[in-house]
Scaffold this motif. Sequence first.
Motif, PDB file in Angstrom:
ATOM      1  N   VAL A   1       0.865  -1.085   0.029  1.00 16.16           N
ATOM      2  CA  VAL A   1      -0.050  -0.007  -0.160  1.00 16.16           C
ATOM      3  C   VAL A   1       1.145   1.112   0.031  1.00 16.16           C
ATOM      4  CG1 VAL A   1      -1.891   1.232   1.216  1.00 16.16           C
ATOM      5  CG2 VAL A   1      -1.692  -1.358   1.321  1.00 16.16           C
ATOM      6  N   THR A   2       0.847   1.836  -1.077  1.00 17.22           N
ATOM      7  CA  THR A   2       1.823   3.191  -1.383  1.00 17.22           C
ATOM      8  C   THR A   2       0.891   4.107  -1.982  1.00 17.22           C
ATOM      9  OG1 THR A   2       2.551   2.444  -3.670  1.00 17.22           O
ATOM     10  CG2 THR A   2       3.843   1.640  -1.881  1.00 17.22           C
ATOM     11  N   ARG A   3       1.447   5.266  -2.089  1.00 17.59           N
ATOM     12  CA  ARG A   3       0.666   6.401  -2.944  1.00 17.59           C
ATOM     13  C   ARG A   3       0.161   6.099  -4.087  1.00 17.59           C
ATOM     14  NH1 ARG A   3      -1.722   9.859  -0.607  1.00 17.59           N
ATOM     15  NH2 ARG A   3       0.270  10.459   0.869  1.00 17.59           N
ATOM     16  N   GLU A   4       1.160   4.983  -4.842  1.00 13.36           N
ATOM     17  CA  GLU A   4       0.891   4.721  -6.318  1.00 13.36           C
ATOM     18  C   GLU A   4      -0.508   3.712  -6.488  1.00 13.36           C
ATOM     19  OE1 GLU A   4       3.754   5.096  -4.766  1.00 13.36           O
ATOM     20  OE2 GLU A   4       4.622   6.624  -6.201  1.00 13.36           O
ATOM     21  N   SER A   5      -0.392   2.692  -5.284  1.00 10.49           N
ATOM     22  CA  SER A   5      -1.487   1.961  -5.270  1.00 10.49           C
ATOM     23  C   SER A   5      -2.858   2.226  -4.534  1.00 10.49           C
ATOM     24  CB  SER A   5      -0.766   0.423  -4.683  1.00 10.49           C
ATOM     25  OG  SER A   5      -0.743   0.600  -3.450  1.00 10.49           O
ATOM     26  N   LEU A   6      -2.732   3.340  -3.957  1.00 12.45           N
ATOM     27  CA  LEU A   6      -3.510   3.662  -2.876  1.00 12.45           C
ATOM     28  C   LEU A   6      -5.068   3.709  -3.504  1.00 12.45           C
ATOM     29  CD1 LEU A   6      -3.992   4.499   0.224  1.00 12.45           C
ATOM     30  CD2 LEU A   6      -3.681   6.896  -0.689  1.00 12.45           C
ATOM     31  N   GLU A   7      -5.270   4.431  -4.732  1.00 15.04           N
ATOM     32  CA  GLU A   7      -6.572   4.394  -5.238  1.00 15.04           C
ATOM     33  C   GLU A   7      -7.102   2.969  -5.960  1.00 15.04           C
ATOM     34  OE1 GLU A   7      -8.671   6.661  -4.676  1.00 15.04           O
ATOM     35  OE2 GLU A   7      -7.480   8.357  -3.948  1.00 15.04           O
ATOM     36  N   ASP A   8      -6.151   2.154  -6.093  1.00 17.21           N
ATOM     37  CA  ASP A   8      -6.332   0.752  -6.974  1.00 17.21           C
ATOM     38  C   ASP A   8      -6.662  -0.264  -5.831  1.00 17.21           C
ATOM     39  OD1 ASP A   8      -6.375  -0.430  -9.459  1.00 17.21           O
ATOM     40  OD2 ASP A   8      -4.416  -1.368  -9.044  1.00 17.21           O
ATOM     41  N   LEU A   9      -6.948   0.007  -4.774  1.00 11.27           N
ATOM     42  CA  LEU A   9      -7.112  -1.102  -3.768  1.00 11.27           C
ATOM     43  C   LEU A   9      -8.222  -2.043  -3.835  1.00 11.27           C
ATOM     44  CD1 LEU A   9      -5.768   0.230  -0.384  1.00 11.27           C
ATOM     45  CD2 LEU A   9      -4.649  -1.349  -1.895  1.00 11.27           C
ATOM     46  N   ALA A  10      -9.340  -1.213  -4.304  1.00 10.26           N
ATOM     47  CA  ALA A  10     -10.706  -2.022  -4.500  1.00 10.26           C
ATOM     48  C   ALA A  10     -10.699  -2.765  -5.630  1.00 10.26           C
ATOM     49  CB  ALA A  10     -11.808  -1.004  -4.667  1.00 10.26           C
ATOM     50  N   ASP A  11      -9.955  -2.456  -6.719  1.00  9.65           N
ATOM     51  CA  ASP A  11      -9.642  -3.040  -8.023  1.00  9.65           C
ATOM     52  C   ASP A  11      -8.900  -4.480  -7.721  1.00  9.65           C
ATOM     53  OD1 ASP A  11     -10.696  -1.512 -10.524  1.00  9.65           O
ATOM     54  OD2 ASP A  11     -10.346  -0.235  -8.949  1.00  9.65           O
ATOM     55  N   VAL A  12      -7.820  -4.244  -6.948  1.00 16.20           N
ATOM     56  CA  VAL A  12      -6.956  -5.089  -6.509  1.00 16.20           C
ATOM     57  C   VAL A  12      -7.832  -6.283  -5.504  1.00 16.20           C
ATOM     58  CG1 VAL A  12      -4.830  -6.179  -5.318  1.00 16.20           C
ATOM     59  CG2 VAL A  12      -4.888  -4.183  -6.493  1.00 16.20           C
ATOM     60  N   ALA A  13      -8.503  -6.047  -4.890  1.00 15.61           N
ATOM     61  CA  ALA A  13      -9.279  -6.838  -4.015  1.00 15.61           C
ATOM     62  C   ALA A  13     -10.285  -7.553  -4.954  1.00 15.61           C
ATOM     63  CB  ALA A  13     -10.324  -6.121  -3.012  1.00 15.61           C
ATOM     64  N   ALA A  14     -10.890  -6.941  -5.904  1.00 18.32           N
ATOM     65  CA  ALA A  14     -11.887  -7.710  -6.877  1.00 18.32           C
ATOM     66  C   ALA A  14     -11.165  -8.581  -7.529  1.00 18.32           C
ATOM     67  CB  ALA A  14     -12.594  -6.619  -7.751  1.00 18.32           C
ATOM     68  N   LEU A  15      -9.985  -8.324  -7.923  1.00 16.10           N
ATOM     69  CA  LEU A  15      -8.881  -9.484  -8.902  1.00 16.10           C
ATOM     70  C   LEU A  15      -8.721 -10.508  -7.912  1.00 16.10           C
ATOM     71  CD1 LEU A  15      -7.394 -10.343 -11.176  1.00 16.10           C
ATOM     72  CD2 LEU A  15      -5.683  -8.739 -10.535  1.00 16.10           C
ATOM     73  N   VAL A  16      -8.270 -10.249  -6.557  1.00 14.18           N
ATOM     74  CA  VAL A  16      -7.918 -11.322  -5.615  1.00 14.18           C
ATOM     75  C   VAL A  16      -9.156 -12.177  -5.461  1.00 14.18           C
ATOM     76  CG1 VAL A  16      -7.464 -12.018  -3.402  1.00 14.18           C
ATOM     77  CG2 VAL A  16      -6.115 -10.124  -4.386  1.00 14.18           C
ATOM     78  N   ARG A  17     -10.512 -11.489  -5.192  1.00 14.13           N
ATOM     79  CA  ARG A  17     -11.713 -12.359  -5.174  1.00 14.13           C
ATOM     80  C   ARG A  17     -11.898 -13.207  -6.526  1.00 14.13           C
ATOM     81  NH1 ARG A  17     -17.700 -10.633  -4.346  1.00 14.13           N
ATOM     82  NH2 ARG A  17     -18.566 -12.501  -3.643  1.00 14.13           N
ATOM     83  N   ARG A  18     -11.564 -12.710  -7.652  1.00 11.56           N
ATOM     84  CA  ARG A  18     -12.042 -13.341  -8.899  1.00 11.56           C
ATOM     85  C   ARG A  18     -10.951 -14.566  -9.035  1.00 11.56           C
ATOM     86  NH1 ARG A  18     -11.595  -9.318 -12.039  1.00 11.56           N
ATOM     87  NH2 ARG A  18      -9.586 -10.000 -12.949  1.00 11.56           N
ATOM     88  N   GLU A  19      -9.683 -14.358  -8.770  1.00  4.35           N
ATOM     89  CA  GLU A  19      -8.652 -15.396  -9.074  1.00  4.35           C
ATOM     90  C   GLU A  19      -8.778 -16.463  -7.880  1.00  4.35           C
ATOM     91  OE1 GLU A  19      -7.178 -15.844 -11.575  1.00  4.35           O
ATOM     92  OE2 GLU A  19      -7.968 -14.341 -12.872  1.00  4.35           O
ATOM     93  N   GLY A  20      -8.995 -16.031  -6.647  1.00  7.21           N
ATOM     94  CA  GLY A  20      -9.137 -16.917  -5.563  1.00  7.21           C
ATOM     95  C   GLY A  20      -7.680 -17.148  -4.892  1.00  7.21           C
ATOM     96  N   ALA A  21      -7.592 -16.734  -3.597  1.00 12.51           N
ATOM     97  CA  ALA A  21      -6.406 -16.912  -2.602  1.00 12.51           C
ATOM     98  C   ALA A  21      -6.971 -17.193  -1.182  1.00 12.51           C
ATOM     99  CB  ALA A  21      -5.577 -15.494  -2.556  1.00 12.51           C
ATOM    100  N   LYS A  22      -6.144 -17.651  -0.601  1.00  5.96           N
ATOM    101  CA  LYS A  22      -6.163 -18.321   0.708  1.00  5.96           C
ATOM    102  C   LYS A  22      -6.290 -16.857   1.660  1.00  5.96           C
ATOM    103  CE  LYS A  22      -6.558 -21.264   4.078  1.00  5.96           C
ATOM    104  NZ  LYS A  22      -7.690 -22.222   4.026  1.00  5.96           N
ATOM    105  N   LEU A  23      -5.378 -15.817   1.326  1.00  5.50           N
ATOM    106  CA  LEU A  23      -5.328 -14.727   2.049  1.00  5.50           C
ATOM    107  C   LEU A  23      -4.764 -13.613   1.273  1.00  5.50           C
ATOM    108  CD1 LEU A  23      -5.582 -13.871   5.023  1.00  5.50           C
ATOM    109  CD2 LEU A  23      -3.179 -14.426   5.249  1.00  5.50           C
ATOM    110  N   TRP A  24      -5.536 -12.444   1.510  1.00  2.00           N
ATOM    111  CA  TRP A  24      -4.817 -11.198   0.850  1.00  2.00           C
ATOM    112  C   TRP A  24      -4.028 -10.282   1.902  1.00  2.00           C
ATOM    113  CZ3 TRP A  24      -8.062  -6.443  -0.348  1.00  2.00           C
ATOM    114  CH2 TRP A  24      -7.284  -5.408  -1.271  1.00  2.00           C
ATOM    115  N   SER A  25      -2.789 -10.209   1.938  1.00  2.00           N
ATOM    116  CA  SER A  25      -2.070  -9.476   2.777  1.00  2.00           C
ATOM    117  C   SER A  25      -1.518  -8.204   2.155  1.00  2.00           C
ATOM    118  CB  SER A  25      -0.826 -10.150   3.052  1.00  2.00           C
ATOM    119  OG  SER A  25       0.138  -9.645   4.217  1.00  2.00           O
ATOM    120  N   ASN A  26      -1.780  -6.945   2.990  1.00  2.00           N
ATOM    121  CA  ASN A  26      -1.629  -5.582   2.621  1.00  2.00           C
ATOM    122  C   ASN A  26      -0.386  -5.125   3.462  1.00  2.00           C
ATOM    123  OD1 ASN A  26      -4.055  -4.225   0.663  1.00  2.00           O
ATOM    124  ND2 ASN A  26      -4.337  -5.837   1.700  1.00  2.00           N
ATOM    125  N   PHE A  27       0.560  -4.826   2.647  1.00  2.00           N
ATOM    126  CA  PHE A  27       2.148  -4.205   3.478  1.00  2.00           C
ATOM    127  C   PHE A  27       1.880  -2.889   3.477  1.00  2.00           C
ATOM    128  CE2 PHE A  27       2.963  -8.503   2.317  1.00  2.00           C
ATOM    129  CZ  PHE A  27       4.234  -8.932   2.774  1.00  2.00           C
TER     130      PHE A  27
END
Length: 408
Positions: free
Chosen positions: A172-198
Motif C-alpha cells: 500500500v503506497t501512494r501509487e497503489s492507494l486508489e487501486d485497492l478496491a480493484d486489486v481486492a476484486a481481482l483477488v476475489r475473482r482469481e481466488g487466494a487463501k489470504l490477501w495481505s496488505n503491506f
Amino acid sequence: MTARRMRTVVRRPRHAVAERPFIVIWEATRACPPACLHCRAEAVTARHPDELDGADARRLMDAIAGFGRPGPLFVITGGDPFQRADLTDLVAYGTSLGLRVAVSPSGTPTLTRENLVAVRDAGAVALSLSLDGSTAERHDAFRGVDGVFDWTLDGWRTARALGLRVQINTTVTRESLEDLADVAALVRREGAKLWSNFLLVPAGRGERLEPLTAREVEDVLHFLHDCGTTPATKTTEGHHFRRVALQRRILDAHGERPRLGPLYGRHMARAAELGLFRGERRTARRPPVDVSSGRGFVFVSHTGEVHPSGFLPVSAGNVRGRPLTEIYRDSALFTALRDPSLLRGRCGACEFKAVCGGSRSRAYGFTGDVLESDPYCAYEPGSFPYRDELRSLTESTRCRPPGAPYGA
C-alpha cells in the motif's frame, strides 16, 4: 458480548511467543530481476558471495526445528528464491524436519509450472506472490519490468491448480492507494487463501516513495476490515489493524459506525461498483494474529543476520555465530520489543499497546528509534468511548509472560 466471542476478534498463537516464533522468514537470496520501487532489500541481479550456503541453510532449519512443536511456519523468500539452484532440496530438508515450508517467489520467468511442481513435490504447502496493481500497466510500472503481471497471474493460477495455498501480497503506497478496491476484486475473482496488505515502511528503495498520511492509513485499514468477508484479509507492518478489528466489533455491537474520511468512501464506492460485496461471502472475517516484530516474528537475512522484521534493519546477531533460538529468546533487541511497557510517545500511552504496539519498523524508519510511535497511526490514546468492553478485549489478548500457555 461474551468473553469467548471477544477473544476471537484477535487470534493468539497457542504457545508463548517469547519462547517460540509463530513465523520465521529467511531471505534465501537478494538476487531478483525486477527493480521494484519499494524493495526493502534493494535487490540486484547477481547473488551475494556471502549468502548462506546449503550447509548454512540446513543448520538454520535445524535451529528452527529446535524451537519445538508446533514448529514455526518457515517462509523462504528473496529476492527471488528460484534464483537458488538448491531451493527444492532446501524445501525437502525443511519438510523432513517437520517444518511447514512456504515459498515466496518473484513474478519472473522462473515462475514456471515445472518449478512450482518441484517445490510442491518437495513439500511446500503454500506460495505467496506480490500484486501491486490490478492491471499489467499498474503492476509492471511498480515492479520496473514489463511482463511481471502476466507471469504473476500465470503462476498464481498454476499454484492453485497444483493444490498450493496462495497468499497475495499488495504494498500500500501512494501509487497503489486508489487501486485497492480493484486489486481486492481481482483477488476475489482469481481466488487466494489470504490477501495481505503491506503498509509501506521507508526502508531500502521505499525511502524514496511518498509516505501516506495517518488518516489515509486509517481509511485503508477500515476498508480492509470491510473486505474481510470477501477475500480473507490481513496486514503486514499494519499492526493497528488489530485495533481496528477490536473497535469495529464493539461499535457493531452498539449499532454504530466509525467516522472515516473521503478515501474510505471512494474505496467503498468503487467496491460497490465492482460488485465486490455481492454473491458468496465468507461467514466470518479472518481474525488478525497477535504477532509483531520480534514477538512471534523473526527474519533471517541472506547473510544470516537476524532481524525482528525484514523491514527493520537492526541486527540482533548472526546465525553463523549464535543459535537462532538463543538470539530470538535472549537478545536485548528482541526482549525489548516484547515488552509493551517500554514503548514511547503515543504508542506508549495507548490502551491498545499490548495487542497492537504499532510498527516498530516504521517507527525506526522515521525516527531511528524502534520504541517510538508509529507515525502511520491516527488514533488518539484514550479516545475510544467503551472503556469497559475495550478493557475486556485487550486483557484477553495481551502478551503472556515467557513459558505461560496461550489459549486457543
